[in-house]
Enzyme design. Structure first.
Site, PDB file in Angstrom:
ATOM      1  N   ASP A 232       0.883  -1.159   0.000  1.00  0.00           N
ATOM      2  CA  ASP A 232       0.000   0.000   0.000  1.00  0.00           C
ATOM      3  C   ASP A 232       0.928   1.218   0.000  1.00  0.00           C
ATOM      4  O   ASP A 232       2.122   1.123   0.325  1.00  0.00           O
ATOM      5  CB  ASP A 232      -0.938   0.000   1.204  1.00  0.00           C
ATOM      6  CG  ASP A 232      -2.117   0.954   0.992  1.00  0.00           C
ATOM      7  OD1 ASP A 232      -2.041   1.803   0.074  1.00  0.00           O
ATOM      8  OD2 ASP A 232      -3.103   0.865   1.741  1.00  0.00           O
TER       9      ASP A 232
HETATM   10  C1  BGC Z   1      -4.917   3.451   0.172  1.00  0.00           C
HETATM   11  C2  BGC Z   1      -4.994   2.507  -1.007  1.00  0.00           C
HETATM   12  C3  BGC Z   1      -4.765   3.272  -2.276  1.00  0.00           C
HETATM   13  C4  BGC Z   1      -3.415   3.971  -2.200  1.00  0.00           C
HETATM   14  C5  BGC Z   1      -3.074   4.776  -3.430  1.00  0.00           C
HETATM   15  C6  BGC Z   1      -3.655   4.275   0.171  1.00  0.00           C
HETATM   16  O1  BGC Z   1      -3.720   5.279   1.138  1.00  0.00           O
HETATM   17  O2  BGC Z   1      -4.999   2.709   1.373  1.00  0.00           O
HETATM   18  O3  BGC Z   1      -6.233   1.832  -1.027  1.00  0.00           O
HETATM   19  O4  BGC Z   1      -4.836   2.422  -3.384  1.00  0.00           O
HETATM   20  O5  BGC Z   1      -3.423   4.860  -1.091  1.00  0.00           O
HETATM   21  O6  BGC Z   1      -3.883   5.902  -3.516  1.00  0.00           O
END
Ligand code: BGC
Length: 755
Positions: A232
């Site tokens: 993530d």
């Molecule tokens: C989120 C993800 C997301 C990523 C990119 C993170 O903060 O938890 O679900 O895909 O950011 O935006």
């Protein structure tokens, strides 16, 4: 590019080049190596629309992204209980990705709704792992059918927003397998996602990015995952450990510190270069899977996909209550639309999934001439705006029907923080009550990402749950309100009476950076059913404008071993006068289980479309998993030798028709007896019973204890107590209570039992 060619390419790379590929170029792109012709590819959020950021980027959904279509969020899509709906969403997104040159869409988001308090539940699918995994599998297959990757997220046990970056989820093995891993398992096995996104949090003490047991042990070894794992955004902890554990790509990129750590570790001999080679191979496999299969002709129009968004929302709306058939409305009725969300619907949640919608269709914008409108409340505050309130109540009183468009404001639920309670804003509750006092024909339309409390439920005749239904939610709602569409959604989560009733109420959020999942497998309806608790609306509930009857349930065997499968069929008939769709739900309940198990679990579901009077036979084939639990002594699924009730229900709380079947395990559980095995455990085993009876006689001989035992329990205590004491007595206690018994003879007994 073939795998041989990819291997050759890797053999030409320097150590630094290989390490460089293990993190992104920027927020959304992988790195290129121009010298070798390796391209950079772009990824984008997800999951219910494209958040493609052409310039710069952020993972919070704050900076600009291209104009796009916002489809219904996960909470709504799952409520369709329709794999076709998930498939249509996936195909539409896959096509948009091809047209926009996006190699992978970051979704579906599929964490289990452990508590309705989780701020991100609006993106997630269900409290039930079967619904979650099946809906996600359909989405993943569909996106990938367009040669675009997916990144199911957030693996694993990321069920709260509070301290999501560092919190440690403490989950026992059986709960992990039966609930949290099960949510991903079917999807991984059946649709082979190109990538998986590991979550920020720790699981049982280890950050997911470096959790080898999960990333390699479960994902790759047990389930056959063959893509790459991406962090993530910002979820990298120890780069070298994570590479060894099976996490290939660090995102976002831009900072090369961790790439250099990889290089140093290889040079210092702390990291085998073969591990790096394998990671690069996994990465390039996916990069080229996209590059080699580009659909350069792909195009889409925002307006056409807006129509898809409406269709998806129509299938997802759940009719929760409909007294006296108030719905559908008639165009001849004088209808008051009340509430801000009639004009400006809340149709999506905040954070990384936030879409820059090219247009939003409100119910008001498509309303007929007999509809008038009053905003009723201001959703930037909980205070009653006396003017808006009074105007709305007056309009409701003058109309035949009032439809209240209410829900949760953005500030109540979002990525990044959890909800504090399950209430709606006080001014909206006050409005419902005031309108109910002057207008008995009251419909409530709810715009929210997860369950809410409804203290007002008895004062309203009809309730439509439209969730965060995407940019076309208004049109979809109007079509359901006026009967152009017969509602067919079902709740993929329980609506409890109050927050205090929820299974994780006492522990949600955790303390000292730890969240202990002490409710175990009792999540959602598994908890409410097992405790026989009342809820407002159960999991699986949803009404229709027509009615359905179930008959002719058949099972093709009454007894089977867990190596066999069971065919279960039922006839479903549309007994009303409108075409409609029924969600057929099959639940399995173990009878007299010796384990602590939920009283019933959803094991199959399907959505069928029926014309008035039409009957369809729905058949499910159940395998071992429908009866199994996770047995921690063998670290595998196991079936208790029991009768199981198989029931079809309109929700998790009712059973319309049922049948009983006996399932036996093909193999017994391996048993190991020790000095601490109890007499009860040994006597429960046929071989153990024979050996114990024989050896006890020999060991006790003519002792006083033998005489007492011979005389029976009556002399000493009542029979029940005697039996209970014996049942729980470990073998070693014979040394204390039976004179003359020796340790060596007990050891011989154990050897005989285990032989
Ligand atoms: C989120 C993800 C997301 C990523 C990119 C993170 O903060 O938890 O679900 O895909 O950011 O935006």
């Amino acid at each position: 590019m073939t795998s041989k060619e990819i291997k050759e390419l890797i053999s030409k790379m320097t150590l630094e080049e290989k390490a460089s590929l293990c993190s992104g170029k920027d927020v959304w792109r992988t790195k290129a190596i121009e010298r070798l012709g390796i391209p950079s590819v772009m990824v984008s959020d997800g999951p219910h629309g494209l958040r493609k950021q052409s310039e710069g980027g952020d993972h919070l959904g704050m900076l600009d992204s291209i104009e796009a279509v916002c489809f219904p969020a996960g909470c709504a899509i799952a409520s369709s209980f329709s794999r076709e709906v998930a498939q249509l969403l996936g195909e539409t997104l896959g096509n948009e990705c091809q047209a926009e040159n996006i190699s992978t869409i970051l979704g579906p988001a599929m964490n289990i709704k452990r508590s309705p308090l989780c701020g991100r539940n609006f993106e997630y699918l269900s409290e039930d792992p079967l619904v979650s995994t099946e809906m996600a599998a359909a989405y993943v297959n569909a996106v990938q059918s367009k040669n675009v990757g997916t990144s199911p997220k957030h693996f694993l046990a990321n069920n709260q927003e509070y301290r999501r970056m560092t919190s440690d989820s403490i989950v026992d093995e059986r709960t992990l397998r039966e609930i949290y891993l099960a949510s991903f398992e079917g999807m991984v096995k059946n649709s082979k996602p190109w990538t998986i996104m590991n979550s920020y949090n720790k699981l049982n003490g280890t950050y997911l990015c470096e959790n080898e047991a999960m990333l390699t042990g479960v994902l790759r070894d047990d389930w056959g995952f063959d893509g790459f794992v991406v962090t993530d955004w910002g979820a990298m902890n120890d780069r070298v450990k994570s590479l060894q554990a099976g996490c290939e790509l660090e995102m976002p990129g831009g900072n090369t510190t961790n790439d250099l750590e990889i290089v140093d570790a290889v040079k210092a001999g702390h990291l085998d270069e073969a591990v790096l080679d394998q990671a690069v191979e996994r990465l390039l496999n996916i990069v080229y899977r996209f590059e080699d299969n580009r659909d350069k002709e792909a195009t889409y129009t925002l307006d056409q996909d807006h129509e898809v968004a409406r269709q998806l929302a129509e299938e997802s709306i759940v009719l929760l209550k409909n007294e006296a058939s108030l719905l559908p409305l008639k165009t001849s009725q004088k209808v008051a639309y009340i509430g801000k969300y009639a004009d400006k619907p809340r149709f999506q949640g905040g954070g990384s999934s936030h879409i820059n919608s090219h247009k939003v269709e409100s119910a008001l914008s498509v309303a007929g001439e007999n509809v008038s409108y009053a905003p009723g409340f201001d959703d930037s505050t909980e205070d009653v705006n006396q003017d808006l309130h009074a105007q709305a109540v007056k309009l409701a009183a003058e109309s035949d029907v009032a439809v209240l468009f209410v829900g949760l404001p953005d500030s109540f639920e979002s990525e990044g923080y959890d909800r504090k309670h399950l209430q709606m804003p006080a001014n909206q509750v006050a409005l419902i009550e005031a309108v109910a006092a002057v207008q008995e024909n009251l419909v409530v339309v709810l715009h929210n990402g997860s369950a809410i409390e409804m203290p007002w439920i008895d004062k309203v005749k009809s309730v439509l749950e439209v969730y965060l239904g995407g940019q076309a939610v208004g049109g979809a709602t109007a079509n359901v309100l006026y009967g152009k569409v017969n509602p067919s959604g079902r709740l993929a989560e329980t609506f409890p009476l109050r927050l205090q009733d929820t299974p994780a109420y006492l522990t949600f959020g955790g303390e000292k950076n730890q969240s202990i999942y002490s409710e175990g497998v009792f999540v959602g309806y598994r908890y409410y059913n097992s405790k026989e608790m009342s809820v407002i609306f159960p999991f699986g509930h949803g009404l229709s404008y027509t009615s359905f009857a179930y008959s002719n349930m058949t099972i093709d065997k009454e007894k089977l071993s867990d190596a066999e499968t069971l065919k279960v069929s039922v006839d479903v008939t549309n007994t009303g006068s409108l075409a409609g769709k029924e969600v057929v739900q099959l639940y399995v309940s173990p009878e007299n289980s010796k384990l602590i198990r939920p009283v019933k679990e959803l094991r199959a579901f399907d959505k069928v479309s029926l014309e008035p009077g039409e009957t369809k036979t729905v058949t499910f084939e159940l395998d071992k998993r429908a009866f199994a639990y996770w047995e921690t002594t063998i670290h595998d699924w196991y079936v208790e030798d029991l009768d199981y009730e198989i029931g079809f229900g309109r929700s998790a709380v009712d059973t319309i028709v049922n049948a009983k079947v006996h399932v036996s395990p093909a193999l017994p559980l391996p048993k190991v007896f020790t000095l601490n095995s109890t007499m009860g455990e040994i006597m429960a085993d046929p071989k153990g019973k024979a050996i114990l009876e024989q050896s006890m006689g020999a060991m006790m001989g003519n002792s006083e204890a033998a005489k007492v035992a011979e005389a029976g329990p009556d002399d000493m205590m009542n029979a029940e107590m005697f039996a209970a004491m014996m049942e729980g007595m470990p073998l070693r206690q014979l040394l204390s209570f039976v004179p003359g018994v020796e340790k060596a003879s007990l050891q011989q007994l154990i050897d005989a039992l285990n032989s």
